[in-house]
Scaffold this motif. Structure first.
Motif, PDB file in Angstrom:
ATOM      1  N   GLU A 128      11.752  24.191  23.513  1.00 48.95           N
ATOM      2  CA  GLU A 128      13.002  24.300  22.739  1.00 48.95           C
ATOM      3  C   GLU A 128      13.986  25.228  23.447  1.00 48.95           C
ATOM      4  OE1 GLU A 128      13.031  26.689  19.073  1.00 48.95           O
ATOM      5  OE2 GLU A 128      13.795  24.888  18.066  1.00 48.95           O
ATOM      6  N   GLN A 129      13.487  26.386  23.875  1.00 43.28           N
ATOM      7  CA  GLN A 129      14.368  27.350  24.557  1.00 43.28           C
ATOM      8  C   GLN A 129      14.840  26.822  25.902  1.00 43.28           C
ATOM      9  OE1 GLN A 129      15.230  28.918  21.750  1.00 43.28           O
ATOM     10  NE2 GLN A 129      15.941  30.296  23.378  1.00 43.28           N
ATOM     11  N   LYS A 130      13.928  26.093  26.580  1.00 43.94           N
ATOM     12  CA  LYS A 130      14.286  25.543  27.892  1.00 43.94           C
ATOM     13  C   LYS A 130      15.434  24.555  27.735  1.00 43.94           C
ATOM     14  CE  LYS A 130      10.773  24.472  30.456  1.00 43.94           C
ATOM     15  NZ  LYS A 130       9.584  23.673  30.841  1.00 43.94           N
ATOM     16  N   LEU A 131      15.334  23.660  26.754  1.00 38.74           N
ATOM     17  CA  LEU A 131      16.399  22.659  26.560  1.00 38.74           C
ATOM     18  C   LEU A 131      17.704  23.352  26.163  1.00 38.74           C
ATOM     19  CD1 LEU A 131      17.515  19.841  26.493  1.00 38.74           C
ATOM     20  CD2 LEU A 131      16.486  19.507  24.223  1.00 38.74           C
ATOM     21  N   ARG A 132      17.595  24.341  25.250  1.00 43.13           N
ATOM     22  CA  ARG A 132      18.808  25.066  24.855  1.00 43.13           C
ATOM     23  C   ARG A 132      19.487  25.692  26.066  1.00 43.13           C
ATOM     24  NH1 ARG A 132      16.286  27.335  19.284  1.00 43.13           N
ATOM     25  NH2 ARG A 132      17.372  25.893  17.868  1.00 43.13           N
ATOM     26  N   GLY A 133      18.660  26.202  26.987  1.00 44.70           N
ATOM     27  CA  GLY A 133      19.232  26.842  28.176  1.00 44.70           C
ATOM     28  C   GLY A 133      19.902  25.863  29.126  1.00 44.70           C
ATOM     29  N   LYS A 134      19.463  24.589  29.118  1.00 47.19           N
ATOM     30  CA  LYS A 134      19.997  23.620  30.086  1.00 47.19           C
ATOM     31  C   LYS A 134      21.170  22.826  29.518  1.00 47.19           C
ATOM     32  CE  LYS A 134      16.026  23.492  33.003  1.00 47.19           C
ATOM     33  NZ  LYS A 134      15.155  22.714  33.884  1.00 47.19           N
ATOM     34  N   LEU A 135      21.265  22.843  28.175  1.00 48.58           N
ATOM     35  CA  LEU A 135      22.315  22.054  27.513  1.00 48.58           C
ATOM     36  C   LEU A 135      23.609  22.869  27.549  1.00 48.58           C
ATOM     37  CD1 LEU A 135      22.761  19.410  26.216  1.00 48.58           C
ATOM     38  CD2 LEU A 135      21.545  20.184  24.182  1.00 48.58           C
ATOM     39  N   ARG A 136      24.244  22.890  28.738  1.00 57.96           N
ATOM     40  CA  ARG A 136      25.342  23.845  28.944  1.00 57.96           C
ATOM     41  C   ARG A 136      26.716  23.292  28.602  1.00 57.96           C
ATOM     42  NH1 ARG A 136      23.210  25.037  34.263  1.00 57.96           N
ATOM     43  NH2 ARG A 136      21.224  26.109  33.946  1.00 57.96           N
ATOM     44  N   GLN A 137      26.846  21.947  28.566  1.00 55.25           N
ATOM     45  CA  GLN A 137      28.160  21.374  28.215  1.00 55.25           C
ATOM     46  C   GLN A 137      27.979  20.290  27.155  1.00 55.25           C
ATOM     47  OE1 GLN A 137      31.133  20.719  31.446  1.00 55.25           O
ATOM     48  NE2 GLN A 137      29.346  20.854  32.802  1.00 55.25           N
ATOM     49  N   ILE A 138      28.859  20.283  26.165  1.00 47.38           N
ATOM     50  CA  ILE A 138      28.856  19.264  25.106  1.00 47.38           C
ATOM     51  C   ILE A 138      30.282  18.718  25.067  1.00 47.38           C
ATOM     52  CG2 ILE A 138      28.485  18.801  22.651  1.00 47.38           C
ATOM     53  CD1 ILE A 138      26.520  21.223  22.679  1.00 47.38           C
ATOM     54  N   LEU A 139      30.489  17.552  25.705  1.00 47.22           N
ATOM     55  CA  LEU A 139      31.837  17.077  26.008  1.00 47.22           C
ATOM     56  C   LEU A 139      32.240  15.857  25.193  1.00 47.22           C
ATOM     57  CD1 LEU A 139      31.607  17.234  29.934  1.00 47.22           C
ATOM     58  CD2 LEU A 139      32.434  19.019  28.351  1.00 47.22           C
ATOM     59  N   PRO A 140      33.541  15.690  24.991  1.00 44.58           N
ATOM     60  CA  PRO A 140      34.043  14.453  24.377  1.00 44.58           C
ATOM     61  C   PRO A 140      33.892  13.296  25.363  1.00 44.58           C
ATOM     62  CG  PRO A 140      35.730  16.189  24.392  1.00 44.58           C
ATOM     63  CD  PRO A 140      34.608  16.657  25.272  1.00 44.58           C
ATOM     64  N   ILE A 141      33.622  12.096  24.839  1.00 47.42           N
ATOM     65  CA  ILE A 141      33.478  10.918  25.691  1.00 47.42           C
ATOM     66  C   ILE A 141      34.005   9.687  24.955  1.00 47.42           C
ATOM     67  CG2 ILE A 141      31.126  10.299  24.918  1.00 47.42           C
ATOM     68  CD1 ILE A 141      30.541   9.638  27.933  1.00 47.42           C
ATOM     69  N   GLN A 145      36.880   3.873  27.940  1.00 51.80           N
ATOM     70  CA  GLN A 145      37.847   4.302  28.972  1.00 51.80           C
ATOM     71  C   GLN A 145      37.228   4.114  30.362  1.00 51.80           C
ATOM     72  OE1 GLN A 145      40.897   4.992  28.032  1.00 51.80           O
ATOM     73  NE2 GLN A 145      40.167   4.701  25.920  1.00 51.80           N
ATOM     74  N   PRO A 146      38.045   3.675  31.332  1.00 51.23           N
ATOM     75  CA  PRO A 146      37.504   3.534  32.700  1.00 51.23           C
ATOM     76  C   PRO A 146      36.906   4.851  33.214  1.00 51.23           C
ATOM     77  CG  PRO A 146      39.670   2.524  32.511  1.00 51.23           C
ATOM     78  CD  PRO A 146      39.418   3.231  31.205  1.00 51.23           C
ATOM     79  N   GLY A 150      37.268  11.296  30.825  1.00 54.10           N
ATOM     80  CA  GLY A 150      38.672  11.671  30.973  1.00 54.10           C
ATOM     81  C   GLY A 150      38.857  12.610  32.157  1.00 54.10           C
ATOM     82  N   SER A 151      39.655  13.650  31.914  1.00 57.25           N
ATOM     83  CA  SER A 151      40.039  14.508  33.050  1.00 57.25           C
ATOM     84  C   SER A 151      38.974  15.556  33.361  1.00 57.25           C
ATOM     85  CB  SER A 151      41.337  15.227  32.698  1.00 57.25           C
ATOM     86  OG  SER A 151      41.106  15.963  31.504  1.00 57.25           O
ATOM     87  N   GLN A 152      37.888  15.623  32.515  1.00 57.66           N
ATOM     88  CA  GLN A 152      36.865  16.642  32.822  1.00 57.66           C
ATOM     89  C   GLN A 152      36.305  16.295  34.199  1.00 57.66           C
ATOM     90  OE1 GLN A 152      35.833  18.318  29.713  1.00 57.66           O
ATOM     91  NE2 GLN A 152      36.498  16.782  28.237  1.00 57.66           N
ATOM     92  N   VAL A 153      36.669  17.103  35.186  1.00 58.23           N
ATOM     93  CA  VAL A 153      36.224  16.745  36.529  1.00 58.23           C
ATOM     94  C   VAL A 153      34.711  16.897  36.601  1.00 58.23           C
ATOM     95  CG1 VAL A 153      36.447  17.271  38.978  1.00 58.23           C
ATOM     96  CG2 VAL A 153      38.391  17.575  37.443  1.00 58.23           C
TER      97      VAL A 153
END
Ligand SMILES: C[S@@+](CC[C@H](N)C(=O)[O-])C[C@H]1O[C@@H](n2cnc3c(N)ncnc32)[C@H](O)[C@@H]1O
Ligand SMILES: O=[N+]([O-])c1ccc2c(c1)CN[C@@H](CO)C2
Length: 265
Positions: A128-141, A145-146, A150-153
């Motif tokens: 549980e802690q390992k996954l929490r540590g790796k889940l660093r970005q939660i982005l809109p998608i 869209q092609p 979006g613009s998140q490089v």
């Protein structure tokens, strides 16, 4: 309104708690029987990662929703995991889980089950802690869209996971195939894609929301993957038993695919 806009409109009523109740609690989440659908999904994912073929720096989960089960076997094999969803309400549920907020959905039965079937003697709190540590970005998608992010490089990911997203957000088969093609731009050539989805489903419920689903067969999924330049390593289907047809959708079965994006020839 375009049919894709209509899909987006219908998702405004999506209720994460109702969705979790419908699909991730008993009877669908019964860990006492390997024949049950949730253990079947977890086993497919655990076995794919146990091959050791799927690893790298970054994995992107496409259309994560309010769930994290799909990432439990991935977290040993990537430095960073990026979760994505169309709805802020789902991204907020995931953020609260990452932050360990107490009132969220109890994923511990899932984490314990995955530790058991992976057979590495890992303690569930450790995973549980390992996954929490790796889940660093939660982005809109938006897979329509092609550039779905979006613009998140984002440099192309080493692997993708996506569960019950593409067919649940596409009004028809061409749109499903285009969405797959769009998300494929997020994956590096030679990268692996683990895809789970609904077979021959036309709708599902999530509280007030009744979402339309494009019914897809095994052949449809294989064709779409081939058109998007994938080689299929493994394709499995699960037939939904009558006892798990509980009125929350009309799904006939579940598919699992381990596919690999062909390197540029
Ligand atoms: C059936 S849920 C799947 C959730 C989770 N992956 C699972 O395994 O249960 C479909 C998800 O797709 C998201 N979604 C809706 N429209 C989308 C779009 N245009 N692009 C990407 N995701 C979308 C919804 O917000 C929802 O979380
Ligand atoms: O049986 N399951 O574990 C399960 C989990 C999630 C979902 C389904 C079935 C069927 N409907 C999809 C949305 O199209 C969501």
């Amino acid at each position: 309104m375009s049919s894709i806009a209509a899909v987006g409109e219908s998702y405004q009523k999506f209720n994460p708690r109702a969705y979790l109740q419908n699909n991730y609690m008993p009877p669908r989440a019964d860990f006492s029987s390997e024949d049950c659908v949730v253990p079947w999904k977890l086993r497919c994912l655990a076995e794919a990662f146990a091959t050791g073929d799927i690893h790298g720096r970054t994995l992107i989960d496409v259309g994560s929703g309010p769930t994290i089960y799909q990432l439990l076997s991935a977290c040993d094999h990537f430095e960073e995991i990026i979760a994505t969803d169309y709805l802020e309400v789902n991204r907020a549920v995931l953020r609260r889980w990452v932050q360990g907020e107490p009132d969220g959905f109890d994923w511990s039965p899932y984490i314990k089950h995955v530790c058991r079937i992976e057979g590495k003697g890992e303690q569930w709190k450790e995973k549980e802690q390992k996954l929490r540590g790796k889940l660093r970005q939660i982005l809109p998608i938006d897979v329509h869209q092609p550039e779905p992010l979006g613009s998140q490089v984002c440099q192309p990911a080493d692997a993708l996971v996506s569960t019950f997203c593409l067919e649940a957000v596409s009004p028809d088969r061409p749109s499903f195939e285009r969405a797959l093609s769009n998300v494929t731009t997020l994956l590096k050539p030679g990268g692996h894609f683990l895809l789970i989805g609904a077979l021959e489903e036309s709708f599902y419920l999530a509280g007030e929301a009744k979402l339309s689903v494009v019914p897809v067969s095994e052949v449809d999924v294989k064709e779409a993957l081939s058109k998007s330049g994938y080689r299929i390593h493994d394709f499995r289907s699960y037939l939904m038993p009558p006892g798990l047809k509980i009125g929350v959708d009309d799904v006939s079965g579940v598919f699992f695919v381990h596919a690999q994006k062909k390197s540029v020839a």
